[in-house]
Design an enzyme around this catalytic site. Sequence first.
Site, mmCIF file in Angstrom:
data_model
loop_
_atom_site.group_PDB
_atom_site.id
_atom_site.type_symbol
_atom_site.label_atom_id
_atom_site.label_comp_id
_atom_site.label_asym_id
_atom_site.label_seq_id
_atom_site.Cartn_x
_atom_site.Cartn_y
_atom_site.Cartn_z
ATOM 1 N N LYS A 53 39.612 29.316 36.129
ATOM 2 C CA LYS A 53 39.622 30.145 37.337
ATOM 3 C C LYS A 53 38.387 31.051 37.358
ATOM 4 O O LYS A 53 37.755 31.231 38.403
ATOM 5 C CB LYS A 53 40.916 30.967 37.404
ATOM 6 C CG LYS A 53 42.110 30.092 37.768
ATOM 7 C CD LYS A 53 43.455 30.749 37.559
ATOM 8 C CE LYS A 53 44.565 29.715 37.764
ATOM 9 N NZ LYS A 53 45.901 30.207 37.480
ATOM 10 N N GLN A 97 48.625 35.395 35.354
ATOM 11 C CA GLN A 97 48.816 34.041 34.843
ATOM 12 C C GLN A 97 50.224 33.887 34.275
ATOM 13 O O GLN A 97 50.649 34.654 33.423
ATOM 14 C CB GLN A 97 47.754 33.741 33.762
ATOM 15 C CG GLN A 97 47.759 32.318 33.266
ATOM 16 C CD GLN A 97 47.437 31.296 34.358
ATOM 17 O OE1 GLN A 97 46.485 31.467 35.126
ATOM 18 N NE2 GLN A 97 48.230 30.241 34.457
ATOM 19 N N ASP A 120 48.074 34.052 44.956
ATOM 20 C CA ASP A 120 48.887 32.899 44.562
ATOM 21 C C ASP A 120 49.895 32.549 45.658
ATOM 22 O O ASP A 120 50.474 31.464 45.644
ATOM 23 C CB ASP A 120 49.663 33.211 43.264
ATOM 24 C CG ASP A 120 48.940 32.666 42.035
ATOM 25 O OD1 ASP A 120 48.175 31.694 42.194
ATOM 26 O OD2 ASP A 120 49.157 33.197 40.932
#
Length: 281
Positions: A53, A97, A120
């Site tokens: 990422k 995460q 997200d």
Amino acid sequence: MYKLIDGKKLAHKMRAAIKEDIEGYKAASGKEIGLAVVLVGEDPASQVYVRNKIKACEEVGIKSYAYYLDENTAQARVEELIKSLSVDGKINGILVQLPLPSHLDSKKILELIPFSKDVDGFSAENMGRLCMNEPCLVACTPNGVMKMFESEGIELSGKNAVVIGRSNIVGKPMAMLLTNANATVTLCHSRTRDLKAKCLEADIVVAAIGKAKFITADMIKQGAVVIDVGMDRDENGKLCGDVDFESVKEKCSYITPVPGGVGPMTITMLMYNTYLSATRS
Ligand code: NAP
């Protein structure tokens, strides 16, 4: 004859376009775009995802801020960090995460991310807005699948779509996106009766199950579009999807490979969401 949907190629093309948009945004606003990535603990797979990422951010011109917290970090400390990032003007997106270590309350931590920075797309507000077909940040993997349909000019309106898997991060938002695109959607899961019959009715099958080569050729209608979200290991430990690619491909009009299919689209959509969240703030 089937056509392979090359996710790697599409992701590359999309990242180049996002990079251009970001350069335009930065030139016009004089501002940077920032993504905070929070990793708690040392899970090797999570470390790889976080690295990828951060690399993608560099590629498209997003400034990444990585926060590596010790495995034993207390709930209060993680909450404090998310709260401070939430009000930090240089941070446009916050990504925690997952999975978090088991002593942490993931739900409570994720709920602290304001929906405008929830790149997200997992928050209740973003999910609710998606259900209502209102502007929102959409979960990256299913949104990447929608871009694949779009790039290939695959018509969704009026089609029968079967989504297998009802997780909050893939299956449910996928079903909503397809519904919003006027497909008629059947959302299947482990309690679904006669999955094969449901799949055989489908013009579009999206598999997000987590079981290697679970979808076999006898479950697929001739000419169907098959999207494989799965990231599994076969009997030899080799990366594969939820679809038995070799047999299924012969019946499809379109199919995605694993690797090189949906996977590369996910991080690309994260970059896209971070850009969107900057332009909307
Ligand atoms: P998950 O949370 O474990 O959900 C799996 C879903 O599959 C559940 O809804 C489950 O039903 C359903 N299922 C399990 N066995 C089934 C069966 N025999 N018949 C029908 N449905 C069944 O998984 P996830 O997070 O959605 O991920 C799914 C797969 O996608 C995994 O392989 C994951 O690695 C992959 N993935 C890939 C990406 C990417 O970027 N390419 C991103 C995310 C996930 P119940 O709800 O009834 O248990």
